[in-house]
Design an enzyme around this catalytic site. Structure first.
Site, PDB file in Angstrom:
ATOM      1  N   ASP A  10       0.798  -1.223   0.025  1.00 20.44           N
ATOM      2  CA  ASP A  10       0.146  -0.081  -0.146  1.00 20.44           C
ATOM      3  C   ASP A  10       1.009   0.986   0.018  1.00 20.44           C
ATOM      4  OD1 ASP A  10      -2.438   1.678   0.350  1.00 20.44           O
ATOM      5  OD2 ASP A  10      -1.988   1.919   2.229  1.00 20.44           O
ATOM      6  N   SER A  11       0.388   2.502  -0.329  1.00 21.72           N
ATOM      7  CA  SER A  11       0.997   3.627  -0.292  1.00 21.72           C
ATOM      8  C   SER A  11       1.662   4.010   1.286  1.00 21.72           C
ATOM      9  CB  SER A  11       0.345   4.646  -0.584  1.00 21.72           C
ATOM     10  OG  SER A  11      -0.980   4.716   0.216  1.00 21.72           O
ATOM     11  N   TYR A  42      -0.382   8.585  -2.424  1.00 21.32           N
ATOM     12  CA  TYR A  42      -0.412   8.335  -3.837  1.00 21.32           C
ATOM     13  C   TYR A  42      -1.387   8.863  -4.766  1.00 21.32           C
ATOM     14  CZ  TYR A  42       3.084   4.137  -3.715  1.00 21.32           C
ATOM     15  OH  TYR A  42       4.311   3.440  -3.423  1.00 21.32           O
ATOM     16  N   GLY A  43      -2.304   9.151  -3.828  1.00 24.68           N
ATOM     17  CA  GLY A  43      -3.690   9.646  -4.573  1.00 24.68           C
ATOM     18  C   GLY A  43      -3.719  10.892  -4.797  1.00 24.68           C
ATOM     19  N   CYS A  73      -3.677  -0.958  -2.234  1.00 24.20           N
ATOM     20  CA  CYS A  73      -3.949   0.581  -2.473  1.00 24.20           C
ATOM     21  C   CYS A  73      -4.989   0.722  -3.535  1.00 24.20           C
ATOM     22  CB  CYS A  73      -2.497   1.187  -2.565  1.00 24.20           C
ATOM     23  SG  CYS A  73      -2.564   2.929  -2.911  1.00 24.20           S
ATOM     24  N   GLU A 152      -5.818  10.015   9.279  1.00 24.70           N
ATOM     25  CA  GLU A 152      -4.522   9.964   9.734  1.00 24.70           C
ATOM     26  C   GLU A 152      -4.518  10.843  11.179  1.00 24.70           C
ATOM     27  OE1 GLU A 152      -1.282   9.678   7.151  1.00 24.70           O
ATOM     28  OE2 GLU A 152      -2.203   7.926   6.454  1.00 24.70           O
ATOM     29  N   CYS A 184     -10.885   3.331  -0.941  1.00 26.87           N
ATOM     30  CA  CYS A 184      -9.696   4.107  -0.540  1.00 26.87           C
ATOM     31  C   CYS A 184      -9.544   3.308   0.750  1.00 26.87           C
ATOM     32  CB  CYS A 184      -9.947   5.632  -0.241  1.00 26.87           C
ATOM     33  SG  CYS A 184      -8.202   6.120   0.507  1.00 26.87           S
ATOM     34  N   THR A 185      -8.289   2.995   1.152  1.00 26.08           N
ATOM     35  CA  THR A 185      -8.126   2.209   2.388  1.00 26.08           C
ATOM     36  C   THR A 185      -8.350   2.858   3.751  1.00 26.08           C
ATOM     37  OG1 THR A 185      -6.062   3.386   2.192  1.00 26.08           O
ATOM     38  CG2 THR A 185      -5.847   1.125   1.338  1.00 26.08           C
ATOM     39  N   HIS A 186      -8.425   4.242   3.440  1.00 22.75           N
ATOM     40  CA  HIS A 186      -8.678   4.952   4.926  1.00 22.75           C
ATOM     41  C   HIS A 186     -10.370   4.906   5.260  1.00 22.75           C
ATOM     42  CE1 HIS A 186      -4.548   5.861   4.214  1.00 22.75           C
ATOM     43  NE2 HIS A 186      -4.602   6.854   5.341  1.00 22.75           N
TER      44      HIS A 186
END
Ligand code: DGL
Length: 265
Positions: A10-11, A42-43, A73, A152, A184-186
């Protein structure tokens, strides 16, 4: 049977949400995880850079003996999965198609919203995947780049996050989507706020589908690990001040030892 690890990249550390699901579904598998924290996000970067980073990440995981690659990612999957597949000789799974399949299973009206980083949404990767699998639905994309920083920062239910979510999601709400794909991962971390804003619709996070698809692939290909408790080795390209705190939030357990690696030039 194959004792080599599954390689996941992943990023950053958001991809640990995918690792968490893989460990639930395939607890016997060893996993090597690479988070490219030195070059994240990365996005917001160009397609060319993300393709280069994704190839370097894949090579690192192959050098650790990966028998199967997971691009955890969404931004990388959007622009680089076909190219990574051409460069490696092991199976590669991304996070877009498994989510698209799930969304098509749960939608009733065929009106589906997708949220992701700017790169993911502008790449058109979701539209392409929907067209290829079942093009009868209507797909509306919305990039939500600020969500990454809010997660984050740990502002999962902060009033500022609520306001930003209302602003980003207004068009999707007005469009009357019945399914929201979290690209998106988040974003799974923001589920309480998303539910407050969008209400009683379907929410699709691809992590579980990725784990289930992999389990089927490993069985078909005879690549499963025969043992019991799999290990998790985590490599990051930068060890930021708060990586452990954030990472453990995504992984839902202690991260153990984390090693730093340098990639690229
Ligand atoms: N992992 C990225 C993704 O899923 C989010 C963070 C970034 O922009 O690097 O798209």
């Amino acid at each position: 049977m194959n004792k080599n690890p599954i390689g996941v990249f992943d990023s950053g550390i958001g991809g640990l949400t995918v690792v968490k699901e893989i460990r639930k579904i395939l607890p016997q598998e060893n996993i090597v995880y690479l988070g490219d924290t030195a070059r994240l996000p990365y996005g917001t970067k160009s397609t060319d850079s993300i393709i280069q980073f994704s190839l370097e990440n894949s090579q690192f995981l192959l050098s650790r003996g990966a028998k199967y690659l997971v691009i955890a990612c969404y931004s990388s999957t959007s622009v680089a999965i076909d190219i990574v597949r051409k460069h490696v000789s092991v199976p590669v799974i991304g996070v877009i198609r498994p989510g698209v399949k799930k969304a098509l299973e749960v939608t009733k009206t065929g009106k589906i919203g997708v949220i992701g980083t700017t790169l993911t949404i502008h790449s058109g990767a979701y539209e392409k995947a929907f067209r290829e699998i079942d093009d009868r639905c209507e797909v509306v994309g919305r990039s939500c780049p600020l969500f990454v920083s809010l997660v984050e920062e740990g502002w999962l239910e902060h009033p500022a996050t609520q306001l930003i979510a209302e602003t980003y999601l207004k068009l999707l709400k007005d469009d009357g989507i019945d399914t929201l794909l979290l690209g998106c991962t988040h974003f799974p971390m923001l589920m309480p706020v998303l539910k407050k804003v969008m209400g009683d619709i379907n929410y699709v996070d691809a992590s579980r589908e990725v784990g289930e698809t992999m389990a089927q692939d490993l069985e078909k290909m005879g690549l499963q690990h025969p043992g019991e408790d799999g290990t998790l080795a985590i490599y990051l390209t930068d060890l930021s001040m708060n990586f452990k705190e954030i990472g453990e939030r995504f992984l839902g357990e202690a991260m153990g030892d984390v090693s730093r690696v340098s990639l690229g030039t």
